[in-house]
Design a protein around this motif. Structure first.
Motif, PDB file in Angstrom:
ATOM      1  N   ARG A  27       0.828  -1.198   0.000  1.00 26.08           N
ATOM      2  CA  ARG A  27       0.000   0.000   0.000  1.00 26.08           C
ATOM      3  C   ARG A  27       0.867   1.254   0.000  1.00 26.08           C
ATOM      4  NH1 ARG A  27      -0.708   2.344   4.598  1.00 26.08           N
ATOM      5  NH2 ARG A  27      -2.844   2.952   4.182  1.00 26.08           N
ATOM      6  N   ALA A  28       0.398   2.281  -0.640  1.00 30.45           N
ATOM      7  CA  ALA A  28       1.074   3.573  -0.631  1.00 30.45           C
ATOM      8  C   ALA A  28       0.089   4.601  -0.099  1.00 30.45           C
ATOM      9  CB  ALA A  28       1.536   3.959  -2.023  1.00 30.45           C
ATOM     10  N   ASP A  29       0.401   5.175   1.060  1.00 29.19           N
ATOM     11  CA  ASP A  29      -0.473   6.142   1.685  1.00 29.19           C
ATOM     12  C   ASP A  29      -0.070   7.535   1.208  1.00 29.19           C
ATOM     13  OD1 ASP A  29      -1.856   6.371   4.958  1.00 29.19           O
ATOM     14  OD2 ASP A  29      -1.730   7.952   3.468  1.00 29.19           O
ATOM     15  N   HIS A  30      -0.937   8.195   0.455  1.00 31.20           N
ATOM     16  CA  HIS A  30      -0.591   9.505  -0.103  1.00 31.20           C
ATOM     17  C   HIS A  30      -1.174  10.623   0.761  1.00 31.20           C
ATOM     18  CE1 HIS A  30       1.157   7.610  -3.574  1.00 31.20           C
ATOM     19  NE2 HIS A  30       0.069   6.895  -3.734  1.00 31.20           N
ATOM     20  N   SER A  31      -0.797  10.619   2.025  1.00 27.39           N
ATOM     21  CA  SER A  31      -1.214  11.680   2.930  1.00 27.39           C
ATOM     22  C   SER A  31      -0.332  12.901   2.702  1.00 27.39           C
ATOM     23  CB  SER A  31      -1.102  11.193   4.378  1.00 27.39           C
ATOM     24  OG  SER A  31       0.178  10.663   4.598  1.00 27.39           O
ATOM     25  N   PRO A  32      -0.631  14.061   3.334  1.00 31.23           N
ATOM     26  CA  PRO A  32       0.173  15.266   3.115  1.00 31.23           C
ATOM     27  C   PRO A  32       1.654  15.005   3.307  1.00 31.23           C
ATOM     28  CG  PRO A  32      -1.797  15.802   4.355  1.00 31.23           C
ATOM     29  CD  PRO A  32      -1.761  14.307   4.231  1.00 31.23           C
ATOM     30  N   LYS A  33       2.459  15.525   2.407  1.00 29.17           N
ATOM     31  CA  LYS A  33       3.886  15.246   2.392  1.00 29.17           C
ATOM     32  C   LYS A  33       4.646  16.119   3.385  1.00 29.17           C
ATOM     33  CE  LYS A  33       2.885  12.633  -1.088  1.00 29.17           C
ATOM     34  NZ  LYS A  33       1.480  12.873  -1.221  1.00 29.17           N
ATOM     35  N   LYS A  34       5.685  15.549   3.993  1.00 28.98           N
ATOM     36  CA  LYS A  34       6.522  16.289   4.927  1.00 28.98           C
ATOM     37  C   LYS A  34       7.512  17.185   4.189  1.00 28.98           C
ATOM     38  CE  LYS A  34       6.403  12.846   8.642  1.00 28.98           C
ATOM     39  NZ  LYS A  34       7.218  11.965   9.499  1.00 28.98           N
ATOM     40  N   GLU A  49       3.240   6.778   3.801  1.00 27.48           N
ATOM     41  CA  GLU A  49       3.620   7.997   4.522  1.00 27.48           C
ATOM     42  C   GLU A  49       3.296   7.932   6.011  1.00 27.48           C
ATOM     43  OE1 GLU A  49       4.957  11.407   3.575  1.00 27.48           O
ATOM     44  OE2 GLU A  49       5.960   9.819   2.478  1.00 27.48           O
ATOM     45  N   LYS A  50       2.304   7.135   6.362  1.00 29.30           N
ATOM     46  CA  LYS A  50       1.964   7.015   7.783  1.00 29.30           C
ATOM     47  C   LYS A  50       1.361   5.644   8.034  1.00 29.30           C
ATOM     48  CE  LYS A  50      -2.692   8.983   7.438  1.00 29.30           C
ATOM     49  NZ  LYS A  50      -3.611  10.035   7.937  1.00 29.30           N
ATOM     50  N   TYR A  51       1.246   5.280   9.299  1.00 26.82           N
ATOM     51  CA  TYR A  51       0.672   3.989   9.628  1.00 26.82           C
ATOM     52  C   TYR A  51      -0.858   4.091   9.575  1.00 26.82           C
ATOM     53  CZ  TYR A  51       2.353  -0.574  10.878  1.00 26.82           C
ATOM     54  OH  TYR A  51       2.730  -1.885  10.807  1.00 26.82           O
ATOM     55  N   PRO A  52      -1.546   3.061   9.067  1.00 29.04           N
ATOM     56  CA  PRO A  52      -3.010   3.104   9.000  1.00 29.04           C
ATOM     57  C   PRO A  52      -3.628   3.282  10.388  1.00 29.04           C
ATOM     58  CG  PRO A  52      -2.149   1.260   7.729  1.00 29.04           C
ATOM     59  CD  PRO A  52      -1.001   1.823   8.499  1.00 29.04           C
ATOM     60  N   GLU A  53      -4.650   4.088  10.476  1.00 30.28           N
ATOM     61  CA  GLU A  53      -5.303   4.350  11.763  1.00 30.28           C
ATOM     62  C   GLU A  53      -5.820   3.063  12.394  1.00 30.28           C
ATOM     63  OE1 GLU A  53      -8.287   7.308  11.376  1.00 30.28           O
ATOM     64  OE2 GLU A  53      -6.903   8.868  10.651  1.00 30.28           O
ATOM     65  N   GLU A  54      -6.298   2.154  11.549  1.00 35.00           N
ATOM     66  CA  GLU A  54      -6.827   0.882  12.061  1.00 35.00           C
ATOM     67  C   GLU A  54      -5.744   0.090  12.787  1.00 35.00           C
ATOM     68  OE1 GLU A  54      -9.233  -3.045  10.352  1.00 35.00           O
ATOM     69  OE2 GLU A  54      -8.171  -1.703   8.980  1.00 35.00           O
TER      70      GLU A  54
END
Length: 529
Positions: A27-34, A49-54
């Motif tokens: 999976r590739a999480d495309h959350s806001p970039k640092k 980009e981040k760990y899944p909330e689940e």
């Protein structure tokens, strides 16, 4: 097809279930970039980009209480001197070492590994995400962990003065480094001290400090193990690693080099011993018995054609290599070469070319041994916080040591392929991260002149690595206007048609920084007198 030939080329992955888990996709999480680099990494290498909330929510529910019943099921090692030795910026402590002197004069040495699979169960949401990632990724400006922070930095990390659950290998060793016996067991430990490599190195060099008796005893044993390993034909690849000092904005402001010292070797030798022992415990079977499915870390022998090419290449610099003969003869010849180039201007170049002539180490259920380490049996058991194959090994060990039947070989070979592929992707991302920071570091140095070594020659230009910071750039051949230069592939050089002037691999040259391109991760140089 032989096992060795089978592993000349890695097979492609098709992700499948593990212990009856659901199919998992990378999976590739495309959350806001640092940062700009973060965004490029996420796209180019499909990095989350981040760990899944689940998964984070699942980690938050984990009960970290160690009950009396759990302790009773384990070897209680909390009263034995135990400590960790890690980089100064480490937060996840996978492994710890313990040592006590026995009445016989021998030592009982414990290699204690975080018992991650006690908390992460097959098929749960954390396990699926860990399998998807397969490894932690260490970029210059951040770490992309395999496990949620609560697990990797807190619950499983073998932090000092906290009771921790481990999967341990306990050795009885003589003062001369001979292993008299070993056992693999679940344990509970309590680390007495967290050492950095620098702390441990100071004790080794001075003979003084906390637990100096224990550190020095372990170091003496490690040196014996190391000497034996090289006598058996292990190859010594000890590359200098580039490190950056980063400011608060993530900009590199300094470059420094990390070199392995005795404290690093101390830890490495006991991790190698534990990994080899675990692999032998499962892999060695009586004649006529069927071996159980297991995860091995394998490294094939180098291709003879590649070794002959290497021999031809280094001869240009006056070095010799024995590409043919017995395994130990060839490996010792490689070690002699690597030893001779230390401190020379061509050191990094020859080390790089030599490393590229070797096969890549991968994971497999088919054991062919580990050429580089000179081990007939080898696995990865010692880093389950950051490597999924180690978690697989822990689970298989539990199954087999408790009398369980053999796991499905076909499925585990697919898991091994996935982990090998993800490891290569992580390596590529880490290299790209270093290259990006090198270009960023040089961005304000346009017009400055540096001394470097020609590290590559092509028909379109020559590559030069700056000696002081190991940043590499290219001098386009079209910019060399004092002559018409042609590429001589056989002799690794370009030569002027009129003057016969040559620029050859390993030559020392002065270059000026012409331009930097962060998007392409490229440095462009100009040759100067």
């Amino acid at each position: 097809m032989t096992k060795k030939k089978k592993h000349k080329k890695q097979k492609q992955l098709k992700s499948k279930k593990f212990f009856k888990k659901e199919n998992v996709k990378v999976r590739a999480d495309h959350s806001p970039k640092k940062s700009r680099q973060s965004g490029e990494d996420a796209v180019e290498f499909k990095l989350p980009e981040k760990y899944p909330e689940e998964a984070e929510a699942e980690a938050a529910k984990i009960d970290i209480t160690i009950t009396d019943d759990e302790i009773a099921r384990r070897l209680d090692y909390r009263d034995v001197v135990t400590f960790t030795i890690d980089p100064k910026d480490a937060k996840d402590f996978d492994d710890a070492l313990s040592i006590k002197e026995l009445a016989s004069g021998n030592y009982e040495v414990g290699v204690h590994i975080a018992d991650v699979t006690h908390y992460v169960k097959p098929g749960d949401v954390i396990d699926k995400e860990a399998y998807s990632r397969a490894t932690s990724i260490y970029l210059v400006d951040r770490t992309i962990p395999m496990l949620p922070e609560k697990l990797c930095n807190m619950v499983c990390s073998l932090r000092p003065d906290e009771d921790k659950l481990t999967y341990s290998v306990i050795f009885e060793m003589t003062p001369k480094g001979e292993v008299k016996s070993s056992k693999i067991t679940k344990a509970v430990i309590r680390s007495n001290r967290r050492f950095t490599y620098e702390d441990a190195q100071e004790i080794i060099e001075s003979g003084n400090g906390d637990y100096s008796k224990e550190v020095l005893a372990l170091n003496n044993l490690a040196k014996i193990l190391r000497d034996k390993r090289f006598n058996d034909g292990a190859i010594s690849f000890e590359r200098v690693e580039v490190r950056f000092e980063i400011d608060e904005a993530g900009k590199p402001i300094n470059v420094w080099f990390k070199e392995a010292k005795e404290s690093n070797n101390l830890v490495e030798e006991f991790m190698l011993l534990a990994n080899r022992t675990v692999a032998e415990t499962i892999g060695k079977v009586k004649k006529g018995d069927n071996p159980k499915t297991f995860v091995y870390r394998i490294h094939d022998e180098p291709d003879k054609f590649q070794l002959h090419n290497l021999s031809d290449f280094i001869s240009k610099f006056g070095y010799k290599l024995k590409p043919d003969g017995e395994r130990t003869e060839v490996s010792k010849s490689i070690n002699r070469l690597l030893s001779k180039v230390v401190g020379t201007r061509e050191q990094n170049l020859i080390e790089t070319i030599t490393l590229r002539s070797m096969a890549k180490a991968i994971y497999s259920t088919d054991n062919i041994g580990h050429y580089g380490l000179a081990f007939d049996y080898y696995t990865h058991f010692t880093s389950p916080i950051r490597r999924y194959p180690d978690m697989m090994v822990h689970r298989l060990l539990c199954n087999y040591l408790n009398g369980g039947g053999s796991a499905n070989k076909k499925e585990f070979e697919e898991y091994c392929n996935h982990c090998s592929n993800m490891e290569q992707n992580a390596t590529n991302a880490e290299r790209a991260s270093i290259k990006y920071k090198q270009v960023e570091f040089m961005a304000d140095k346009t017009g400055q002149v540096f001394t470097g070594v020609i590290s590559g020659v092509t028909e379109w230009g020559i590559y030069v690595e700056i000696i002081s910071n190991k940043c590499e750039g290219m001098v386009p051949i079209r910019t060399l206007d004092d002559d018409y230069y042609t590429y001589d592939e056989k002799n690794y050089c370009i030569s002027g048609k009129r003057t016969n002037k040559k620029y050859t691999l390993g030559d020392e040259v002065n270059v000026m920084v012409e331009s930097t391109n962060l998007e392409k991760k490229q440095l462009t140089f100009a040759l100067v007198p």
